[in-house]
Design an enzyme around this catalytic site. Structure first.
Site, short mmCIF file in Angstrom:
data_model
loop_
_atom_site.label_atom_id
_atom_site.label_comp_id
_atom_site.label_asym_id
_atom_site.label_seq_id
_atom_site.Cartn_x
_atom_site.Cartn_y
_atom_site.Cartn_z
N GLU A 113 -9.56 9.47 4.89
CA GLU A 113 -8.54 10.54 4.96
C GLU A 113 -9.15 11.92 5.21
OE1 GLU A 113 -6.34 10.20 1.31
OE2 GLU A 113 -5.48 8.27 1.87
N ASN B 212 -10.90 5.18 7.50
CA ASN B 212 -9.64 4.75 6.88
C ASN B 212 -8.72 5.94 6.70
OD1 ASN B 212 -8.14 2.62 5.42
ND2 ASN B 212 -8.50 3.87 3.60
N HIS C 108 0.95 3.23 4.32
CA HIS C 108 1.85 3.58 3.22
C HIS C 108 3.15 4.06 3.86
CE1 HIS C 108 -1.15 3.22 0.06
NE2 HIS C 108 -1.98 3.93 0.79
N GLU D 9 -3.78 -0.63 3.27
CA GLU D 9 -3.13 -0.23 2.01
C GLU D 9 -1.62 -0.38 2.10
OE1 GLU D 9 -4.60 3.59 0.63
OE2 GLU D 9 -6.65 3.15 1.27
N ASP E 266 2.08 -0.63 1.77
CA ASP E 266 3.19 -0.69 0.81
C ASP E 266 4.36 0.08 1.42
OD1 ASP E 266 2.46 1.98 0.25
OD2 ASP E 266 1.70 1.53 -1.73
C1 XIL Z 1 -5.24 5.78 -5.21
C2 XIL Z 1 -5.31 4.85 -6.42
O1 XIL Z 1 -4.51 3.72 -6.18
C3 XIL Z 1 -4.83 5.59 -7.64
O2 XIL Z 1 -4.99 4.81 -8.81
C4 XIL Z 1 -5.61 6.89 -7.81
O3 XIL Z 1 -5.06 7.64 -8.88
C5 XIL Z 1 -5.55 7.71 -6.54
O4 XIL Z 1 -6.00 6.93 -5.45
N1 XIL Z 1 -5.22 6.35 -0.18
C6 XIL Z 1 -6.43 5.80 -0.54
C7 XIL Z 1 -6.62 5.24 -1.88
O5 XIL Z 1 -7.33 5.70 0.33
O6 XIL Z 1 -7.93 5.40 -2.36
C8 XIL Z 1 -5.64 5.83 -2.86
O7 XIL Z 1 -5.78 5.12 -4.09
C9 XIL Z 1 -4.24 5.75 -2.33
C10 XIL Z 1 -4.10 6.53 -1.05
#
Ligand code: XIL
Length: 414
Positions: free
Chosen positions: A183, A229, A265, A295, A297
């Site tokens: 990110e 990522n 996401h 990731e 969801d």
């Molecule tokens: C999130 C975790 O799931 C949480 O528990 C933590 O508080 C914050 O990070 N993008 C990412 C992940 O690349 O590392 C993040 O994970 C969610 C968003």
């Protein structure tokens, strides 16, 4: 097959948990072999398993993130499903490979949390996506203090290189891949000004991070894939364009980069179309990289939308997203960002504005269309994703008596 001994041990563990212990129960750290259909009824209902389906379709895995070590380890249902490699073929540690845990003091490394995840994965024949080596979030205080105090460019580069080298060399080939940079872009596709490495080093932090990773990988002699990522790069727009440029610049410099993580996401009703996702995957693949949905969801941002129509929309959205990966050979795998609302991070992040969630596997079966949709998407000839209903779980499941143990780990998002 689980052995008789394991079943007896599991039964004892269930009884112990149901007895509402006055002291915290011993964590159910695997190997812990319990027949999964005790919870999911998959076998009983002839329902297919997510990872089996993905692997049969030629993908490397259908996986999940898991935030362990933590209270999840005392949740027998959660751990049983996590362990079952028919369901999940890969794990991404949600937190414990990040800087704040792995280098809590300068040049003082801690691998305990990450080891827990890797051990579980290896006990159950799963891949591990190691996550992550350079991000603007979840950094240790010593690092942010150094930046605030004007650390030099040279020192910051050596801190970054040292971290990357140590982590890659420590876990070596036990990691299928590393998210080297996470990110790093802003809303217009430039570098994110909040990234401390960018702040001190400038744009060179990006190739420097990948170069350090490549060097460490070569030293391990293992085939470890290196990924960029990010979210918001999955279907066009300035962030996607910025990511394409960033990957191209690495390739042009001859620096190793093997893949791009589409975080995915998404929001119910706001998920990109299959066609848009496929197009964006191909734009990256043209640069000779793989794609993983890292990731996935799909959350509700409006509680009032969480009704039958909303769940049908959510199922359609899961279907669109996973279909894209199914249609593209070099989309090699997909991972959801955990599978139980109890442990989803979306509720912890106010800016995500999430009011009702996206359960994939367990929890209230009101949400079951999401899962039904996934299981129907994964076979090569999807049938009727939205009409298929998921069977309700047995009421004898111990889930109801497994209250979430209060987390000592509190909010990790800064
Ligand atoms: C999130 C975790 O799931 C949480 O528990 C933590 O508080 C914050 O990070 N993008 C990412 C992940 O690349 O590392 C993040 O994970 C969610 C968003």
């Amino acid at each position: 097959m689980p052995s008789f001994k394991n079943i007896v041990a599991a039964a004892a563990a269930i009884a112990a948990v149901n007895a509402v212990p006055t002291t915290p129960p011993t964590p159910l750290i695997p190997p812990q072999d319990v027949p999964v259909n005790q919870f999911t009824n998959d076998a009983a209902n002839g329902a297919p398993f997510l990872n089996n389906l993905a692997q049969q379709a030629g993908k490397l895995w259908f996986g999940t993130a898991a935030d362990i070590p933590g209270p999840e380890q005392q949740d027998l249902e959660y751990m049983t499903i996590l362990n079952d490699t028919r369901i999940f073929g890969a794990i991404t540690p949600a937190n414990y490979m990040k800087w704040q845990y792995t280098e809590p003091q300068r040049n003082n490394f801690s691998y305990t949390g990450g080891d827990v995840v890797i051990n579980i994965a290896e006990d159950h024949g799963k891949y591990v996506r190691c996550h992550n080596l350079c991000w603007d979030n979840q950094n240790p205080e010593w690092l942010t203090t150094l930046v605030a105090n004007g650390v030099s460019n040279k020192t910051m580069i050596s801190i970054l290189q040292n971290h990357i080298t140590n982590l890659i060399e420590h876990w070596g080939g036990r990691c299928y891949s590393w998210d080297v940079v996470n990110e790093a872009l802003n809303g217009t596709g430039g570098w994110d000004a909040a990234n401390p490495f960018y702040q001190v080093i400038g744009p060179a932090f990006f190739p420097i991070a990948f170069e350090a990773a490549e060097k460490a990988v070569k030293k391990t002699k293992a085939d470890i894939k290196l990924y960029y990522n990010d979210y918001g790069i999955e279907a066009g727009g300035p962030r996607a364009a910025g990511a394409v440029n960033a990957i191209r610049s690495l390739k042009q410099a001859g620096i190793q980069v093997d893949g791009v993580g589409f975080e995915s996401h998404f929001e119910v009703g706001g998920t990109p179309s299959t066609a848009a996702l496929v197009q964006q995957m191909n734009a990256f693949i043209a640069l000779d990289v793989d794609i993983v949905m890292t990731e996935l969801d799909i959350r509700f941002v409006n509680a009032s939308a969480a009704n039958a129509g909303g769940y049908a929309q959510q199922a359609t959205d899961y279907y669109s997203a996973v279909s894209a990966c199914m249609q593209v050979d070099r989309c090699i795998a997909m991972t959801v960002w955990d599978f139980d609302d109890k442990y989803s991070y979306v509720f912890d992040v106010p800016s995500l504005n999430s009011s009702a969630n996206m359960i994939v596997l367990v929890g209230s079966h009101l949400h079951s269309p999401a899962r039904a949709s996934l299981t129907c998407t994964l076979p090569t000839s999807p049938a009727t994703p939205l009409t298929r209903l998921w069977p309700t779980r047995s009421t004898t499941s111990p889930a109801a008596s497994l209250a979430r143990v209060p987390s000592t780990l509190s909010l990790k998002w800064k």
